[in-house]
Design an enzyme around this catalytic site. Structure first.
Site, short mmCIF file in Angstrom:
data_model
loop_
_atom_site.label_atom_id
_atom_site.label_comp_id
_atom_site.label_asym_id
_atom_site.label_seq_id
_atom_site.Cartn_x
_atom_site.Cartn_y
_atom_site.Cartn_z
N THR A 59 0.86 -1.19 0.00
CA THR A 59 0.00 0.00 0.00
C THR A 59 0.89 1.23 0.00
O THR A 59 1.57 1.51 1.00
CB THR A 59 -0.91 0.03 1.25
N LYS A 81 -7.19 1.45 -3.29
CA LYS A 81 -6.81 0.96 -1.95
C LYS A 81 -7.06 2.05 -0.90
O LYS A 81 -7.49 1.76 0.22
CB LYS A 81 -5.34 0.52 -1.99
N LYS A 95 -0.42 5.26 8.62
CA LYS A 95 0.29 5.60 7.37
C LYS A 95 -0.72 5.79 6.23
O LYS A 95 -0.65 6.75 5.47
CB LYS A 95 1.26 4.47 7.02
P1 NAP Z 1 5.23 -6.13 7.65
O1 NAP Z 1 4.92 -7.43 8.27
O2 NAP Z 1 5.79 -5.05 8.49
O3 NAP Z 1 6.20 -6.38 6.40
C1 NAP Z 1 6.84 -5.32 5.76
C2 NAP Z 1 7.87 -5.90 4.81
O4 NAP Z 1 8.59 -4.84 4.17
C3 NAP Z 1 8.93 -6.78 5.51
O5 NAP Z 1 9.25 -7.84 4.64
C4 NAP Z 1 10.10 -5.81 5.65
O6 NAP Z 1 11.34 -6.44 5.80
C5 NAP Z 1 10.00 -5.09 4.34
N1 NAP Z 1 10.72 -3.82 4.31
C6 NAP Z 1 10.41 -2.68 4.95
N2 NAP Z 1 11.30 -1.72 4.67
C7 NAP Z 1 12.19 -2.27 3.81
C8 NAP Z 1 13.34 -1.78 3.15
N3 NAP Z 1 13.75 -0.52 3.30
N4 NAP Z 1 14.03 -2.65 2.36
C9 NAP Z 1 13.62 -3.93 2.18
N5 NAP Z 1 12.54 -4.44 2.78
C10 NAP Z 1 11.83 -3.63 3.58
O7 NAP Z 1 3.93 -5.49 6.95
P2 NAP Z 1 2.65 -6.20 6.32
O8 NAP Z 1 1.56 -6.22 7.34
O9 NAP Z 1 3.05 -7.46 5.66
O10 NAP Z 1 2.21 -5.09 5.25
C11 NAP Z 1 2.89 -4.97 4.02
C12 NAP Z 1 2.11 -3.95 3.16
O11 NAP Z 1 0.79 -4.43 2.95
C13 NAP Z 1 1.98 -2.56 3.79
O12 NAP Z 1 2.04 -1.60 2.76
C14 NAP Z 1 0.59 -2.60 4.40
O13 NAP Z 1 0.02 -1.31 4.50
C15 NAP Z 1 -0.14 -3.46 3.38
N6 NAP Z 1 -1.30 -4.19 3.87
C16 NAP Z 1 -1.26 -4.81 5.08
C17 NAP Z 1 -2.38 -5.52 5.51
C18 NAP Z 1 -2.40 -6.22 6.84
O14 NAP Z 1 -3.50 -6.56 7.30
N7 NAP Z 1 -1.26 -6.47 7.47
C19 NAP Z 1 -3.51 -5.62 4.71
C20 NAP Z 1 -3.52 -5.02 3.45
C21 NAP Z 1 -2.40 -4.30 3.04
P3 NAP Z 1 11.88 -6.82 7.29
O15 NAP Z 1 11.18 -8.09 7.64
O16 NAP Z 1 13.33 -6.95 7.14
O17 NAP Z 1 11.47 -5.67 8.19
#
Ligand code: NAP
Length: 302
Positions: free
Chosen positions: A95, A170, A238
């Site tokens: 997102t 989104k 965010k």
């Molecule tokens: P998350 O568990 O925090 O995962 C974030 C990912 O991004 C991790 O793999 C992290 O790596 C990586 N990352 C962050 N900064 C980075 C960088 N500078 N270089 C390389 N890798 C980096 O988050 P999530 O819940 O999976 O969400 C991911 C996305 O989906 C977000 O945009 C969120 O808004 C969206 N989303 C989430 C949900 C939900 O319910 N969780 C639903 C719909 C959409 P590390 O593991 O090394 O930190």
């Protein structure tokens, strides 16, 4: 098709698992390498860096935290753009703002890489069960070619038109999600201050005309005051920021969204950033003087 998958966090991991279950070859890279481990037991491969994850793939999918992560992974040193030495399709499912989605797409297009923005609606549970909704923007032809891959992770796919439009869609759904959570929380704050049982109120709401699958999923967290993150509160904050930026650019008037942004921001600053977004209720209760479930004196209405 061979898929390179970047970002195996809360959402990315179950999405990549579903690609493996559907029979695709998946090579995954995560900045913190240990998070790729569960994929290896399912036949996935681990890349040590982005170059390895991109090499020889037909499709590269990313699921990263925010705009700056997506810019860094695609456009930064050692990133996807630097390693675009053969033709593949890129799909960013994170997102991010429509502006970032479009900018990264344009950059990749100049390198001969077709790209979609395809963020998802649905949380960790939906990701595990391949019941996400995919909201796609970008060239129609690219969408059609990659739709079977998107379908392996989701129950429905929606095409919204040119690049950046998936990211816009989104923001629309997340506006409603944030306000729904804010609304449920405010109703529960009122119930608490009136001395009503929270679980009774939630049972009643669950059968009322405002019942929703979302309320069903969050109900137990709200009763238990325990918020393991399916969708981390910091990410909803965010997204509200992105929504308000987009609204300001277009002069859209969203007063309730501004109020919700203030609630999620103070929740984030008061220790709830890593909790599920449902913890915004705790922040509103805190602001109303509530100190916890054992606080029997907290019945402002009595
Ligand atoms: P998350 O568990 O925090 O995962 C974030 C990912 O991004 C991790 O793999 C992290 O790596 C990586 N990352 C962050 N900064 C980075 C960088 N500078 N270089 C390389 N890798 C980096 O988050 P999530 O819940 O999976 O969400 C991911 C996305 O989906 C977000 O945009 C969120 O808004 C969206 N989303 C989430 C949900 C939900 O319910 N969780 C639903 C719909 C959409 P590390 O593991 O090394 O930190």
């Amino acid at each position: 098709m061979r898929i390179g998958f970047l970002g195996t966090g809360t959402m990315g991991l179950p999405m990549a698992e579903n690609l493996l279950r559907a029979g695709y070859s998946v090579t995954a890279y995560n900045r913190s390498p240990e998070k790729v481990q569960p994929l290896l037991q399912m036949g996935g491969k681990q890349a040590q860096n982005i170059a390895e994850a991109v090499r020889n793939q037909d499709v590269v999918i990313s699921m990263l935290s925010d705009d700056s992560a997506v810019r860094e992974v695609y456009l930064g040193n050692g990133g996807v753009a630097e390693n675009a030495k053969h033709s593949f399709v890129a799909i960013d499912m994170s997102t991010v703002s429509p502006g970032t989605a479009l900018e990264v797409q344009k950059h990749m297009n100049q390198l001969g890489i077709a790209m979609l923005d395809a963020p998802v609606s649905g949380s960790a549970g939906a990701a595990k069960e391949a019941k996400l909704l995919v909201l796609a923007g970008g060239p129609l032809e690219t969408y059609e070619i990659t739709r079977p891959i998107l379908a392996a992770m989701s129950q429905a796919q929606f095409y919204f038109g040119p690049g950046g439009n998936g990211a816009k869609a989104k923001l629309v759904v997340n506006l409603l999600l944030a306000l729904t959570m804010q609304g449920i929380s405010e109703a529960l704050v009122l119930a608490e201050t009136l001395g009503l049982s929270r679980s009774n109120v939630l049972d009643m709401l669950s059968q009322s005309s405002v019942a929703s699958p979302f309320l069903g999923v969050k109900k137990q967290m709200l009763i238990d005051e325990s918020f393991p993150p399916a969708f981390a509160l910091k990410y909803m904050r965010k997204d509200l920021n992105l929504i308000l930026q987009a609204a300001t650019e277009r002069e859209a008037v969203l007063p309730a969204t501004s109020a919700a942004f203030a609630s999620y921001t103070s929740a984030m600053h008061n220790g709830f950033a890593e909790d599920d977004l449902a913890a915004v209720m705790m922040e509103l209760l805190r602001q109303s003087g509530y100190t916890g479930a054992k606080d029997s004196s907290f019945n402002l209405g009595l």
